[in-house]
Design an enzyme around this catalytic site. Structure first.
Site, PDB file in Angstrom:
ATOM      1  N   HIS A  18       1.015  -1.231   0.127  1.00  0.00           N
ATOM      2  CA  HIS A  18       0.103  -0.098   0.000  1.00  0.00           C
ATOM      3  C   HIS A  18       0.981   1.262   0.042  1.00  0.00           C
ATOM      4  O   HIS A  18       0.777   2.064  -0.718  1.00  0.00           O
ATOM      5  CB  HIS A  18      -0.920  -0.083   1.270  1.00  0.00           C
ATOM      6  CG  HIS A  18      -1.595   1.255   1.391  1.00  0.00           C
ATOM      7  ND1 HIS A  18      -2.822   1.167   0.819  1.00  0.00           N
ATOM      8  CD2 HIS A  18      -1.676   2.291   1.997  1.00  0.00           C
ATOM      9  CE1 HIS A  18      -3.659   2.519   1.117  1.00  0.00           C
ATOM     10  NE2 HIS A  18      -2.673   3.204   1.911  1.00  0.00           N
ATOM     11  N   GLU A  19       1.906   1.358   0.875  1.00  0.00           N
ATOM     12  CA  GLU A  19       2.646   2.590   1.062  1.00  0.00           C
ATOM     13  C   GLU A  19       3.525   2.467  -0.213  1.00  0.00           C
ATOM     14  O   GLU A  19       3.848   3.722  -0.537  1.00  0.00           O
ATOM     15  CB  GLU A  19       3.538   2.476   2.283  1.00  0.00           C
ATOM     16  CG  GLU A  19       2.736   2.470   3.479  1.00  0.00           C
ATOM     17  CD  GLU A  19       1.942   3.739   3.728  1.00  0.00           C
ATOM     18  OE1 GLU A  19       2.234   4.780   3.034  1.00  0.00           O
ATOM     19  OE2 GLU A  19       0.779   3.831   4.280  1.00  0.00           O
ATOM     20  N   HIS A  22       1.815   4.741  -2.763  1.00  0.00           N
ATOM     21  CA  HIS A  22       1.930   6.120  -2.573  1.00  0.00           C
ATOM     22  C   HIS A  22       3.359   6.701  -2.852  1.00  0.00           C
ATOM     23  O   HIS A  22       3.405   7.642  -3.543  1.00  0.00           O
ATOM     24  CB  HIS A  22       1.728   6.336  -1.221  1.00  0.00           C
ATOM     25  CG  HIS A  22       0.280   6.295  -0.625  1.00  0.00           C
ATOM     26  ND1 HIS A  22      -0.870   6.650  -1.253  1.00  0.00           N
ATOM     27  CD2 HIS A  22      -0.241   5.478   0.310  1.00  0.00           C
ATOM     28  CE1 HIS A  22      -1.734   6.309  -0.549  1.00  0.00           C
ATOM     29  NE2 HIS A  22      -1.425   5.571   0.546  1.00  0.00           N
TER      30      HIS A  22
END
Length: 140
Positions: A18-19, A22
């Site tokens: 997920h990170e 980003h």
């Protein structure tokens, strides 16, 4: 106990993915990323490469991608607060998009060993079955 550790490890991997979404989208949009960290708590490994510090922390229960201008306004032209609306939307949505891609890949890997999916085919009827023929069930 093993299941708890496995769950923490799996959630840690999903948070890292997920990170990473980003992080990659911020870099692609030209936003300065100050730190990319996997885990929480004290750092057990950290390395600065370019403008970004990469760190691995002791507790695998979180992570973050700290971008310039995310918490407070910055005059840096590469800060998040100085980017356009659609770049911000892309950067913030990239984490969820990466989770979706990871889920899709996990499903594909789990089903990759399946040779084929079989559909049920009527190959015959018991002698006492009466609903066969043109108005009922047919073989094949």
């Amino acid at each position: 106990m093993v299941y708890i550790l496995a769950a923490i490890l799996i959630f840690g991997i999903l948070i890292a993915v997920h990170e990473l979404g980003h992080f990659l989208s911020a870099k692609a949009c030209g936003v300065r990323v100050n730190e990319f960290s996997i885990g929480m708590g004290p750092a057990i490994f950290h390395k600065k490469k370019g403008e970004t510090e990469y760190s691995l922390r002791i507790l695998p229960i979180g992570g973050y991608c700290a971008m310039e201008g995310e918490e407070e306004d910055s005059e840096d032209p590469h800060a998040l607060n100085n980017q356009g609306f659609w770049k911000k939307v892309l950067i913030f949505a990239a984490g969820a998009i990466m989770n979706f891609i990871a889920g899709f890949l996990i499903i594909m890997i789990l089903y990759s060993s399946a040779g084929a999916f079989r559909l049920p085919v009527v190959s015959g009827f018991a002698p006492e079955f009466t609903a066969e023929g043109e108005t009922g069930l047919q073989e094949g």
